[in-house]
Design an enzyme around this catalytic site. Structure first.
Site, PDB file in Angstrom:
ATOM      1  N   HIS A  40       2.762   9.830  -3.878  1.00 40.18           N
ATOM      2  CA  HIS A  40       2.322   8.638  -4.485  1.00 40.18           C
ATOM      3  C   HIS A  40       0.981   8.390  -3.623  1.00 40.18           C
ATOM      4  CE1 HIS A  40       4.772   7.167  -7.719  1.00 40.18           C
ATOM      5  NE2 HIS A  40       5.530   8.228  -6.949  1.00 40.18           N
ATOM      6  N   SER A  97       1.783 -16.765  -9.058  1.00 41.21           N
ATOM      7  CA  SER A  97       0.862 -16.053  -9.323  1.00 41.21           C
ATOM      8  C   SER A  97      -0.435 -16.408  -8.776  1.00 41.21           C
ATOM      9  CB  SER A  97       0.542 -15.465 -10.742  1.00 41.21           C
ATOM     10  OG  SER A  97       1.704 -14.813 -11.283  1.00 41.21           O
ATOM     11  N   LEU A  98      -0.302 -17.406  -7.748  1.00 38.88           N
ATOM     12  CA  LEU A  98      -1.564 -18.009  -6.939  1.00 38.88           C
ATOM     13  C   LEU A  98      -2.112 -16.998  -5.998  1.00 38.88           C
ATOM     14  CD1 LEU A  98      -0.461 -21.691  -6.470  1.00 38.88           C
ATOM     15  CD2 LEU A  98      -1.868 -20.866  -8.055  1.00 38.88           C
ATOM     16  N   LYS A 108      -8.823 -36.677  -0.123  1.00 41.26           N
ATOM     17  CA  LYS A 108      -7.655 -37.315  -1.108  1.00 41.26           C
ATOM     18  C   LYS A 108      -6.347 -36.700  -0.888  1.00 41.26           C
ATOM     19  CE  LYS A 108      -6.854 -38.655  -5.939  1.00 41.26           C
ATOM     20  NZ  LYS A 108      -7.267 -38.458  -7.405  1.00 41.26           N
ATOM     21  N   GLU A 153      -1.677   6.578  -3.957  1.00 43.36           N
ATOM     22  CA  GLU A 153      -1.988   5.277  -3.922  1.00 43.36           C
ATOM     23  C   GLU A 153      -1.413   4.486  -2.862  1.00 43.36           C
ATOM     24  OE1 GLU A 153       1.487   5.270  -6.749  1.00 43.36           O
ATOM     25  OE2 GLU A 153      -0.182   6.876  -6.014  1.00 43.36           O
ATOM     26  N   CYS A 207       2.773  11.905  -9.445  1.00 37.99           N
ATOM     27  CA  CYS A 207       4.270  12.038  -9.556  1.00 37.99           C
ATOM     28  C   CYS A 207       4.776  12.636 -11.130  1.00 37.99           C
ATOM     29  CB  CYS A 207       5.083  10.601  -9.399  1.00 37.99           C
ATOM     30  SG  CYS A 207       6.983  10.558  -9.178  1.00 37.99           S
TER      31      CYS A 207
END
Length: 565
Positions: free
Chosen positions: A516, A19-20, A229, A518, A390
């Site tokens: 949908h 989840s980065l 570094k 979205e 939906c």
């Protein structure tokens, strides 16, 4: 015969923790390269054994993102489309399950000529063949591949081995690896710690891959000392250590990466010299509208079944960000657990205090359905702006049948096969379907909109195309009853058989759609339905009580144009 174009490959991997934001990084880099005039495509390689995520629980996988051609894919493809304003396809998401299935099918057909089928070479070659095919699509300059999971996961090893072999075969100037890592900030020591990144790179080296560029996620900006570094211990040029600290919105990430010159480092390493300077004024304007809205804020309640895991509604939440910018407001989202509303002691007025609009979200199964229906009833009776998507449209139909049409036991056959009034029923072509995976009505379908409707007021056109993912549909046997009771069927399939949009005329904003919306909202093209819904919520919040709102589409974020089929 023209020589095939030399497509450059970028692989994005992740280390230390999950989840980065590999998907956001990939989408942001793709957007920057596209803004420089390059033809870019992005794909996601997922290491799980499922053929696709279509049958996976939203609690485990989050949202299933559906493409125009009907693929059920990873939610990261939504980020790709929203950032690049480019549509993805079935081939943009490859799972290890699909790879293994293809290899086994070939073995059954005898295509390996009696060989012992193994991960090396057969599975690896299958991955490389898929990569080569994808690189041929669309006259590409750059193909970005995000590899799911975290370095060290056993499941992703075949993908990494394929990348290693491809880099050896193609050379450093044609393929590079960008490795996203985490540099934690330890408050007690007031220091950023690089050791996790060093270990992550060592694990990558262990499978034969030297990263070309490191992108380091952190809570605070990386100093030049820290970059030096990291570069020293990870065998990477200091200029190729890119800082990516936390920001207010994910839409600022491309601007941060531009400032860090990630795109220029990529262009140099891949030998891409013909490019233009990016023009990102529209993107900066969008971010400013998101961060500094001029007309205050509104709060939308999302009623759903998976509210404990917001990623289940990722595209809906992002669409509200787009619609907020287009309406010059901040959209706060409050997740409403549908099952809570089924309790006898539930106080709707208290729960919805400060709510300016209610969205009933998609889903499957009967859990929480009665709670969704109660939220819809509240929105209808109290003139609160409402949008159903939906399953939300199907629940709106059930609520209207019960409480307006007088069909007390109305239901969907998904929830009650013996209901007396099946206002929602299984689609005819679905009744003989036995398998669950990839068998729904999936992908983009046309819809005809009625003039004079709220739907037409936001779309400003009669023919639209929207993406679908469902098995059940409105039962036309009840259409006349609904119309006589005040329901408007403002959108249908071209043959008039399938109901796509319903709305109430004598309501501030009561619109429900079977598709949908979205899935097609983007930074540069806010979806009309979300823009209209947020506009209604904004007027409601400001105490404007006219019944028919005039919804104007913004100039900064243009209306969604007709897609290419």
């Amino acid at each position: 015969m023209a020589r095939p174009k030399n497509v450059k490959h970028i692989f994005v991997t992740g280390g230390v923790i999950s989840s980065l934001g590999k998907g956001i990084l990939s989408a942001s880099l793709g957007m920057l390269l596209k803004s420089r005039g390059l033809k870019v495509a992005i794909q996601k390689y997922d290491p799980y054994i499922n053929v696709d995520p279509g049958t996976m629980s939203p609690y485990q996988h989050g949202e299933v993102y559906v493409t125009d051609d009907g693929a059920e894919t990873d939610l990261d493809l939504g980020h790709y489309e929203r950032f690049l304003d480019e549509s993805t396809t079935q081939s943009s998401n490859l799972t290890m399950g699909r790879v293994y299935k293809s290899v086994i099918d070939k073995e059954r057909r005898g295509e390996y000529l009696g060989a012992t089928v193994q991960v090396v070479p057969h599975v690896i070659d299958e991955i490389k063949d898929r990569m080569a095919e994808q690189a041929k699509n669309g006259d590409l300059d750059v193909l970005i591949t995000e590899i799911g999971g975290t370095i060290g996961d056993i499941e992703s090893l075949p993908f990494l081995e394929a990348m290693r072999q491809m880099k050896l075969e193609m050379g450093d100037s044609n393929l590079l690896n960008i490795h996203l890592t985490f540099v934690p900030y330890i408050k007690a020591a007031s220091e950023l710690k690089t050791k996790p990144t060093q270990h992550s790179v060592k694990m990558l080296l262990g499978v034969g891959i030297q990263p070309d560029i490191l992108v380091c996620r952190s809570e605070k900006p990386l100093s030049r000392e820290i970059k030096n570094k990291v570069g020293h211990f990870c065998n990477v040029n200091e200029l190729d250590v890119i800082g990516l600290n936390d920001c207010d919105t994910i839409y600022e990430v491309p601007l941060m990466l531009l400032k860090e010159k990630l795109d220029l480092r990529v262009l140099k390493k891949l030998g891409l010299k013909k490019y233009k300077e990016p023009t990102l004024d529209y993107w900066r304007d969008f971010c400013n509208k998101v961060k500094f809205p001029q007309d205050g804020e509104v709060t939308i309640g999302i009623c759903g079944k998976y509210t404990e895991y917001p990623d289940a509604y990722k595209s809906i939440i992002e669409s509200f960000i787009h619609a907020g910018a287009s309406n010059n407001v901040k959209v706060n989202v409050k997740l409403l657990r549908a099952e809570d509303a089924e309790l006898n002691a539930f106080d709707f007025a208290k729960e919805l205090e400060g709510i300016n609009g209610i969205l009933v979200a998609p889903g499957f199964g009967d859990r929480g359905i009665e709670g969704k229906i109660k939220y819809i009833q509240y929105a209808r009776e109290h003139n609160v702006p409402f949008l159903g998507i939906c399953l939300g449209m199907q629940c709106a139909s059930i609520e209207f049948a019960r409480n307006v049409c007088g069909l007390q036991d109305a239901n969907s056959t998904e929830f009650n096969k013996r209901t007396r009034f099946p206002v929602i029923d299984l689609m005819a072509h679905q009744k003989k379907v036995k398998e669950k995976g990839g068998t729904m009505r999936l992908g983009s379908y046309p819809c005809i909109i009625s003039e004079g409707s709220k739907a037409y007021a936001v779309y400003h056109k009669f023919l639209i195309n929207e993406r679908h993912r469902h098995r059940y549909e409105f039962n036309n046997a009840y259409r006349k009853n609904f119309e006589e009771s005040g329901m408007v069927f403002s959108g249908t399939s071209p043959n008039g058989e399938l109901v796509e949009i319903i709305e109430l005329k004598n309501h501030r904003w009561f619109v429900a759609v079977q598709f949908h919306p979205e899935l097609k909202s983007r930074v540069q093209k806010v979806h009309p339905v979300f823009h209209g819904f947020v506009a209604a919520a904004k007027e409601y919040a400001h105490g404007v009580h006219q019944m028919d709102l005039v919804v104007e589409m913004p100039s900064l974020v243009p209306v969604l144009t007709e897609p290419t089929q």
